[in-house]
Design a protein around this motif. Sequence first.
Motif, mmCIF file in Angstrom:
data_model
loop_
_atom_site.group_PDB
_atom_site.id
_atom_site.type_symbol
_atom_site.label_atom_id
_atom_site.label_comp_id
_atom_site.label_asym_id
_atom_site.label_seq_id
_atom_site.Cartn_x
_atom_site.Cartn_y
_atom_site.Cartn_z
ATOM 1 N N TYR A 122 0.835 -1.221 0.000
ATOM 2 C CA TYR A 122 0.000 0.000 0.000
ATOM 3 C C TYR A 122 0.860 1.257 0.000
ATOM 4 O O TYR A 122 0.581 2.213 -0.714
ATOM 5 C CB TYR A 122 -0.921 0.010 1.228
ATOM 6 C CG TYR A 122 -1.828 1.215 1.310
ATOM 7 C CD1 TYR A 122 -3.132 1.182 0.812
ATOM 8 C CD2 TYR A 122 -1.390 2.411 1.887
ATOM 9 C CE1 TYR A 122 -3.956 2.294 0.874
ATOM 10 C CE2 TYR A 122 -2.203 3.526 1.950
ATOM 11 C CZ TYR A 122 -3.483 3.460 1.454
ATOM 12 O OH TYR A 122 -4.297 4.579 1.522
ATOM 13 N N SER A 123 1.909 1.265 0.819
ATOM 14 C CA SER A 123 2.747 2.468 0.950
ATOM 15 C C SER A 123 4.070 2.327 0.209
ATOM 16 O O SER A 123 5.040 3.012 0.533
ATOM 17 C CB SER A 123 2.999 2.778 2.428
ATOM 18 O OG SER A 123 1.819 3.240 3.029
ATOM 19 N N GLY A 124 4.100 1.443 -0.799
ATOM 20 C CA GLY A 124 5.321 1.203 -1.566
ATOM 21 C C GLY A 124 5.759 -0.244 -1.405
ATOM 22 O O GLY A 124 5.198 -0.988 -0.587
ATOM 23 N N PRO A 125 6.782 -0.647 -2.202
ATOM 24 C CA PRO A 125 7.227 -2.049 -2.179
ATOM 25 C C PRO A 125 7.572 -2.526 -0.764
ATOM 26 O O PRO A 125 8.347 -1.885 -0.060
ATOM 27 C CB PRO A 125 8.469 -2.028 -3.071
ATOM 28 C CG PRO A 125 8.263 -0.856 -3.967
ATOM 29 C CD PRO A 125 7.528 0.171 -3.162
ATOM 30 N N GLY A 126 6.924 -3.608 -0.350
ATOM 31 C CA GLY A 126 7.187 -4.181 0.967
ATOM 32 C C GLY A 126 6.543 -3.431 2.113
ATOM 33 O O GLY A 126 6.729 -3.796 3.279
ATOM 34 N N GLN A 127 5.797 -2.369 1.800
ATOM 35 C CA GLN A 127 5.183 -1.532 2.847
ATOM 36 C C GLN A 127 3.671 -1.813 2.916
ATOM 37 O O GLN A 127 2.858 -1.041 2.410
ATOM 38 C CB GLN A 127 5.430 -0.052 2.556
ATOM 39 C CG GLN A 127 6.900 0.326 2.497
ATOM 40 C CD GLN A 127 7.551 0.253 3.868
ATOM 41 O OE1 GLN A 127 7.021 0.735 4.856
ATOM 42 N NE2 GLN A 127 8.712 -0.394 3.932
ATOM 43 N N ASP A 128 3.339 -2.961 3.500
ATOM 44 C CA ASP A 128 1.921 -3.326 3.627
ATOM 45 C C ASP A 128 1.234 -2.410 4.654
ATOM 46 O O ASP A 128 1.868 -1.953 5.594
ATOM 47 C CB ASP A 128 1.791 -4.774 4.109
ATOM 48 C CG ASP A 128 2.488 -5.754 3.188
ATOM 49 O OD1 ASP A 128 2.877 -5.358 2.071
ATOM 50 O OD2 ASP A 128 2.653 -6.918 3.607
ATOM 51 N N ARG A 129 -0.056 -2.176 4.456
ATOM 52 C CA ARG A 129 -0.831 -1.407 5.435
ATOM 53 C C ARG A 129 -2.202 -2.047 5.591
ATOM 54 O O ARG A 129 -2.720 -2.684 4.665
ATOM 55 C CB ARG A 129 -1.026 0.040 4.984
ATOM 56 C CG ARG A 129 0.254 0.871 4.918
ATOM 57 C CD ARG A 129 0.834 1.168 6.296
ATOM 58 N NE ARG A 129 2.016 2.002 6.218
ATOM 59 C CZ ARG A 129 3.265 1.545 6.078
ATOM 60 N NH1 ARG A 129 3.499 0.235 6.005
ATOM 61 N NH2 ARG A 129 4.279 2.382 6.024
ATOM 62 N N VAL A 130 -2.776 -1.833 6.769
ATOM 63 C CA VAL A 130 -4.159 -2.238 6.980
ATOM 64 C C VAL A 130 -5.038 -1.014 6.708
ATOM 65 O O VAL A 130 -4.832 0.054 7.306
ATOM 66 C CB VAL A 130 -4.374 -2.755 8.419
ATOM 67 C CG1 VAL A 130 -5.855 -2.958 8.701
ATOM 68 C CG2 VAL A 130 -3.609 -4.062 8.600
ATOM 69 N N VAL A 131 -5.968 -1.158 5.776
ATOM 70 C CA VAL A 131 -6.887 -0.075 5.436
ATOM 71 C C VAL A 131 -8.198 -0.320 6.181
ATOM 72 O O VAL A 131 -8.781 -1.414 6.108
ATOM 73 C CB VAL A 131 -7.115 -0.005 3.909
ATOM 74 C CG1 VAL A 131 -8.143 1.062 3.564
ATOM 75 C CG2 VAL A 131 -5.803 0.287 3.193
ATOM 76 N N LEU A 132 -8.632 0.693 6.888
ATOM 77 C CA LEU A 132 -9.840 0.609 7.716
ATOM 78 C C LEU A 132 -10.907 1.490 7.083
ATOM 79 O O LEU A 132 -10.652 2.682 6.836
ATOM 80 C CB LEU A 132 -9.517 1.098 9.130
ATOM 81 C CG LEU A 132 -8.399 0.321 9.820
ATOM 82 C CD1 LEU A 132 -7.574 1.228 10.729
ATOM 83 C CD2 LEU A 132 -8.974 -0.847 10.596
ATOM 84 N N THR A 133 -12.066 0.933 6.808
ATOM 85 C CA THR A 133 -13.106 1.724 6.151
ATOM 86 C C THR A 133 -14.452 1.521 6.846
ATOM 87 O O THR A 133 -14.712 0.490 7.483
ATOM 88 C CB THR A 133 -13.276 1.338 4.665
ATOM 89 O OG1 THR A 133 -13.476 -0.076 4.576
ATOM 90 C CG2 THR A 133 -12.064 1.726 3.851
ATOM 91 N N ARG A 134 -15.284 2.525 6.700
ATOM 92 C CA ARG A 134 -16.656 2.448 7.211
ATOM 93 C C ARG A 134 -17.539 3.329 6.341
ATOM 94 O O ARG A 134 -17.190 4.473 6.065
ATOM 95 C CB ARG A 134 -16.712 2.925 8.669
ATOM 96 C CG ARG A 134 -18.114 2.921 9.263
ATOM 97 C CD ARG A 134 -18.068 3.010 10.774
ATOM 98 N NE ARG A 134 -17.984 4.342 11.307
ATOM 99 C CZ ARG A 134 -19.023 5.188 11.445
ATOM 100 N NH1 ARG A 134 -20.226 4.828 11.042
ATOM 101 N NH2 ARG A 134 -18.858 6.385 11.974
ATOM 102 N N ASP A 135 -18.680 2.779 5.904
ATOM 103 C CA ASP A 135 -19.628 3.581 5.134
ATOM 104 C C ASP A 135 -20.317 4.583 6.050
ATOM 105 O O ASP A 135 -20.615 4.271 7.205
ATOM 106 C CB ASP A 135 -20.686 2.677 4.480
ATOM 107 C CG ASP A 135 -20.116 1.901 3.301
ATOM 108 O OD1 ASP A 135 -19.071 2.324 2.763
ATOM 109 O OD2 ASP A 135 -20.707 0.872 2.940
ATOM 110 N N LEU A 136 -20.595 5.754 5.508
ATOM 111 C CA LEU A 136 -21.270 6.775 6.312
ATOM 112 C C LEU A 136 -22.765 6.833 6.030
ATOM 113 O O LEU A 136 -23.480 7.531 6.717
ATOM 114 C CB LEU A 136 -20.665 8.159 6.014
ATOM 115 C CG LEU A 136 -19.519 8.613 6.896
ATOM 116 C CD1 LEU A 136 -19.082 10.019 6.501
ATOM 117 C CD2 LEU A 136 -19.887 8.553 8.362
ATOM 118 N N LEU A 137 -23.207 6.130 4.992
ATOM 119 C CA LEU A 137 -24.630 6.234 4.632
ATOM 120 C C LEU A 137 -25.489 5.341 5.498
ATOM 121 O O LEU A 137 -25.015 4.376 6.059
ATOM 122 C CB LEU A 137 -24.803 5.888 3.152
ATOM 123 C CG LEU A 137 -24.055 6.822 2.202
ATOM 124 C CD1 LEU A 137 -24.161 6.336 0.758
ATOM 125 C CD2 LEU A 137 -24.587 8.240 2.326
#
Length: 143
Positions: A128-143
Amino acid sequence: MTELRRATPTDLAAILADLPAYWGDRDVRHLHHPMFVREFGDTAFVSGDVDGYLFGFVAPAHVGYIHAVAVHERSRGSGLGRHLHAAFAAAARARGATRLKAITGAANADSIGFHERIGFTACLIPDYSGPGQDRVVLTRDLL
Ligand SMILES: CC(C)(COP(=O)(O)OP(=O)(O)OC[C@H]1O[C@@H](n2cnc3c(N)ncnc32)[C@H](O)[C@@H]1OP(=O)(O)O)[C@@H](O)C(=O)NCCC(=O)NCCS
């Protein structure tokens, strides 16, 4: 619950002077760019006593992006983190956001646990943040 207000440059200075009380031994000074209170102050919240703060903004794709949220170690577990998120969600919705997003490191189990508890879904994105830079993406709908 304690009253929240917009974060100011004075609040940012107080936070930076006491950073380990919010983040432990992680060096996260780089997350605290002044633009979050100077340009995005409408979506930057702090409790009256600066026991907790949230910096965010609404991106053009109608995403309310939570850049940083932290509660002083003396005030954890009393609902302040949830309260800050609710204030941000209301402000983001009022500015056209339909979804909330935050990112964190795969090792930050506390952040992932907290966000899941308040309704976010976690998804590990490789590179996510470049080669080898994994990230956890946290999402929530607002509707
Ligand atoms: C994450 C953090 C902001 C939570 O703040 P808080 O004020 O203690 O959280 P709250 O009291 O509002 O908790 C809200 C809910 O999340 C839960 N929760 C809090 N921390 C949790 C954790 N580490 N794991 C799982 N659930 C957690 C609480 O039990 C509560 O659930 P409930 O309302 O159903 O009882 C705080 O621990 C912190 O500042 N951590 C260091 C900075 C950080 O890592 N920030 C996030 C990354 S951007």
